[in-house]
Scaffold this active site. Sequence first.
Site, mmCIF file in Angstrom:
data_model
loop_
_atom_site.group_PDB
_atom_site.id
_atom_site.type_symbol
_atom_site.label_atom_id
_atom_site.label_comp_id
_atom_site.label_asym_id
_atom_site.label_seq_id
_atom_site.Cartn_x
_atom_site.Cartn_y
_atom_site.Cartn_z
ATOM 1 N N HIS A 26 54.591 -7.735 -44.421
ATOM 2 C CA HIS A 26 55.201 -8.545 -43.351
ATOM 3 C C HIS A 26 55.817 -7.621 -42.315
ATOM 4 C CE1 HIS A 26 57.154 -12.525 -42.128
ATOM 5 N NE2 HIS A 26 57.542 -11.633 -41.231
ATOM 6 N N ARG A 81 50.278 -4.599 -21.422
ATOM 7 C CA ARG A 81 49.519 -5.145 -20.291
ATOM 8 C C ARG A 81 48.016 -4.906 -20.354
ATOM 9 N NH1 ARG A 81 53.400 -5.474 -15.942
ATOM 10 N NH2 ARG A 81 55.246 -6.357 -16.968
ATOM 11 N N GLY A 180 57.484 -17.143 -34.949
ATOM 12 C CA GLY A 180 58.372 -17.721 -33.936
ATOM 13 C C GLY A 180 59.406 -18.638 -34.556
ATOM 14 N N GLU A 210 62.752 -19.390 -43.005
ATOM 15 C CA GLU A 210 63.538 -18.253 -42.514
ATOM 16 C C GLU A 210 64.823 -18.781 -41.873
ATOM 17 O OE1 GLU A 210 61.626 -16.157 -39.326
ATOM 18 O OE2 GLU A 210 63.037 -14.480 -39.339
ATOM 19 N N ASP A 288 59.576 -6.428 -41.288
ATOM 20 C CA ASP A 288 59.472 -7.426 -40.216
ATOM 21 C C ASP A 288 59.284 -6.816 -38.818
ATOM 22 O OD1 ASP A 288 59.216 -10.004 -39.332
ATOM 23 O OD2 ASP A 288 61.306 -10.583 -39.602
HETATM 24 ZN ZN LIG Z 1 58.086 -12.096 -39.273
#
Ligand SMILES: [Zn+2]
Length: 349
Positions: A26, A81, A180, A210, A288
């Site tokens: 993760h 970009r 998200g 989470e 993370d």
């Molecule tokens: Zn995550």
Amino acid sequence: MSNPGTGTGPGDLSAFIAGLPKAELHVHHVGSASPRIVAELAARHPNPAVPTDPEALAEYFTFRDFAHFIEVYLSVVDLIRDAEDVRLLTYEVARDMARQNIRYAELTVTPYSSTRRGIPEVAFMEAIEDARRAAESELGVVLRWCFDIPGEAGLESAEETARLACDLRPEGLVSFGLGGPEVGVPRPQFKPYFDRAIADGLHSVPHAGETTGPETIWDALTFLRAERIGHGTSAPRDPRLLEYLAEHRIPLEVCPTSNLATRAVPSLDDHPVTEMVKAGVLVTINSDDPPMFGTDLCTEYEIAARLLGLDAAGVATLARNAVTASFAPDHVKASLLAEIDAHLAAWSA
Ligand SMILES: [Zn+2]
């Protein structure tokens, strides 16, 4: 940042962890950009919101809450970009992994964030694949991808992520995810996109529990057919869920410092990892968005060892868990497990 540890002699767990061959399940692509890389990107693509000086960046990466974290994260996403940015970022992330003896990683990539900013999709896939091959041959780091839906971008991003995953299917892609915010982003609505990815042979690894309760984890299991859960921090609030996760061998991807940084837990000592392990759940330790949270995988292992009261053998078990729970090719799994055993044997001797 790496932890200097407390010594170098036998019995020094920090040194054991540093030398331990590790797998990480993760960890986010853009969220792994170190201040140096971010500063480089910010200099290439000036954005008044993002400082270019590494010290100011460290300050910039101090989050008030989860919403603020997402805001900062997206401002860094905006610095990616072109395909060369993508290739550089990916390869440099692998270099940081090699320094920590991370030998295998499933990197969560959010292709939608890049393609909607105008990076041509084929060039994007070529950039990550090019970096993946170079990382393996030059750095000894085996990378695989999890393409994730940025939940905050809604169903249009889900549709696009599923299309990119299934139609362009880069060789290193193994799983499909959802990240998200969780509040206001119910999991069941993403079912059709996970169905498509699963039908195409990808594994299901959504974030869940989470920043919301155990019901979100149940939703991820029921509607998204999750094979692993990103975080699952709130799982211990529901004993029946913990039992289910243990019984069905659904691993949790635990990221202690991230949970503290986003205020998902009030303190590291309050982290529910102990209850997870006690319930027999397969726990893996992960970082993370390591530079953004001022951590790295070695530090997360040290924190887990402290919280769980582990010695070297216990830490080796955590490392084996990650390999077992991974979607690595069998030969990679076998050789990593053998290396972990050898590292422990050498240490114990
Ligand atoms: Zn995550």
